[in-house]
Design a protein around this motif. Structure first.
Motif, mmCIF file in Angstrom:
data_model
loop_
_atom_site.group_PDB
_atom_site.id
_atom_site.type_symbol
_atom_site.label_atom_id
_atom_site.label_comp_id
_atom_site.label_asym_id
_atom_site.label_seq_id
_atom_site.Cartn_x
_atom_site.Cartn_y
_atom_site.Cartn_z
ATOM 1 N N LYS A 22 0.850 -1.183 0.000
ATOM 2 C CA LYS A 22 0.000 0.000 0.000
ATOM 3 C C LYS A 22 0.893 1.243 0.000
ATOM 4 O O LYS A 22 1.670 1.465 0.927
ATOM 5 C CB LYS A 22 -0.911 -0.010 1.235
ATOM 6 C CG LYS A 22 -1.987 1.061 1.217
ATOM 7 C CD LYS A 22 -2.938 0.929 2.404
ATOM 8 C CE LYS A 22 -4.026 -0.089 2.143
ATOM 9 N NZ LYS A 22 -5.093 -0.033 3.187
ATOM 10 N N LYS A 23 0.769 2.052 -1.039
ATOM 11 C CA LYS A 23 1.622 3.227 -1.193
ATOM 12 C C LYS A 23 1.449 4.217 -0.043
ATOM 13 O O LYS A 23 2.406 4.835 0.416
ATOM 14 C CB LYS A 23 1.309 3.911 -2.535
ATOM 15 C CG LYS A 23 2.295 5.009 -2.909
ATOM 16 C CD LYS A 23 2.021 5.537 -4.307
ATOM 17 C CE LYS A 23 3.045 6.590 -4.698
ATOM 18 N NZ LYS A 23 2.787 7.119 -6.071
ATOM 19 N N SER A 24 0.211 4.374 0.440
ATOM 20 C CA SER A 24 -0.058 5.346 1.505
ATOM 21 C C SER A 24 0.652 4.990 2.802
ATOM 22 O O SER A 24 0.860 5.847 3.665
ATOM 23 C CB SER A 24 -1.564 5.453 1.754
ATOM 24 O OG SER A 24 -2.087 4.211 2.207
ATOM 25 N N HIS A 28 7.198 -1.351 0.994
ATOM 26 C CA HIS A 28 7.968 -2.034 -0.051
ATOM 27 C C HIS A 28 8.465 -3.323 0.591
ATOM 28 O O HIS A 28 9.199 -3.283 1.576
ATOM 29 C CB HIS A 28 9.143 -1.175 -0.534
ATOM 30 C CG HIS A 28 8.704 0.110 -1.174
ATOM 31 N ND1 HIS A 28 8.302 0.183 -2.490
ATOM 32 C CD2 HIS A 28 8.579 1.360 -0.661
ATOM 33 C CE1 HIS A 28 7.957 1.430 -2.769
ATOM 34 N NE2 HIS A 28 8.115 2.163 -1.680
ATOM 35 N N PRO A 193 11.040 0.436 -5.089
ATOM 36 C CA PRO A 193 10.901 1.886 -4.904
ATOM 37 C C PRO A 193 11.718 2.619 -5.958
ATOM 38 O O PRO A 193 12.443 2.002 -6.741
ATOM 39 C CB PRO A 193 11.466 2.114 -3.501
ATOM 40 C CG PRO A 193 12.426 0.990 -3.304
ATOM 41 C CD PRO A 193 11.874 -0.184 -4.057
#
Length: 275
Positions: A22-24, A28, A193
């Motif tokens: 989840k990017k939020s 990673h 990333p």
């Protein structure tokens, strides 16, 4: 009872539960067990060590830490990983799962009063605030082995005069011995990333500043580096300026990035001496 060797591979476990980073949350994943095992070795944990891990995600580093015989408390904010991590709890008998925000937890309570070690692939968006919490808060880990974005790792170990030298370096090096022990390329993560990462190992200094001195250090470095292009006499004008610098034996025309940790500690002492 099933053991760690009976757990499904990490990629299979993620696929079975339909999970992705989840990017939020700045997630990673490290799914390569060769890398996670190397990080666990670099932590130099004593037998049966109490370890706090933040942001375990699917549990790759968690598994490697458990293989060393460590007793791990994993703090995870993302409830989606509960089923995967509960499988590891059941398989190991040495893992405690805490679903919480690591910035808000009481580590002393989690470790039963033991100093404990922190070993984590930290979520990118909370790595620095967590490090400051562990460096300056009431709970001092016996050691920290932490993964950061490479630029943050450089800021932690930077020397005076380096472009990366700033408040983080001063606070980190005043309280601990810090070194980069491993570089990790972006391709090692899922998803990769945009930047490479590095593992930093920090061990508390025997002459770690006492709380009031450390609080003064944080106040003064915030002022000095908040206006880093200015001379110290200008950037520190609001907290004592020339008189404070004279008390610390520092050149008022110097800039913050040229002052070593010992110089900033003298500055903190001079500030405290003024009452």
């Amino acid at each position: 009872m099933a053991g760690l060797d009976d757990l499904p591979p990490l990629r299979d476990a993620l696929a079975a539960h339909g999970l992705a980073a989840k990017k939020s949350f700045g997630q990673h994943f490290l799914l390569d067990l060769n890398i996670t095992r190397k990080i666990a070795r670099l932590a130099q944990l004593p037998e049966g060590a109490r370890v706090v891990e933040v942001g375990p995600g699917p549990g790759g580093l968690t598994r490697a830490l458990l293989e060393t015989g460590a007793r791990v408390t994993a703090v995870e904010k993302d409830e989606r990983f509960r089923p995967l991590l509960e499988q590891v709890v059941a398989a190991s008998g040495a893992l405690t799962l805490v679903l919480a925000d690591a910035l808000a937890v009481d580590e002393a309570e989690l470790t039963g009063g033991e100093a404990g070690h922190v070993v984590s692939n930290l979520p990118y968006n909370v790595g620095t605030p967590l490090l400051i919490k562990w460096l300056t808060g009431p709970w001092t880990p016996a050691s920290m082995t932490l993964m950061f974005q490479k630029e943050v790792a450089r800021r932690i170990v930077a020397a005076p005069g380096d472009s990366d030298y700033g408040r983080l370096a001063v606070v980190a090096q005043a309280t601990s011995d810090a070194e980069i022990v491993m570089d990790v390329p972006a391709r090692a993560f899922t998803p990769p990333p945009k930047v490479d990462s590095a593992v930093v190992r920090l061990t508390p200094r025997l002459d770690r500043p006492e709380p009031k001195r450390l609080e003064a250090l944080q106040t003064l470095t915030a002022a000095a580096f908040g206006q880093r292009r200015k001379m110290l006499r200008a950037s520190l004008k609001g907290v004592g300026g020339d008189l404070l610098l004279e008390g610390a034996g520092l050149d008022p025309q110097a800039r913050a990035e040229t002052i070593d940790v010992a110089g900033f500690l003298r500055l903190a002492d001079a500030w405290l001496a003024r009452g």
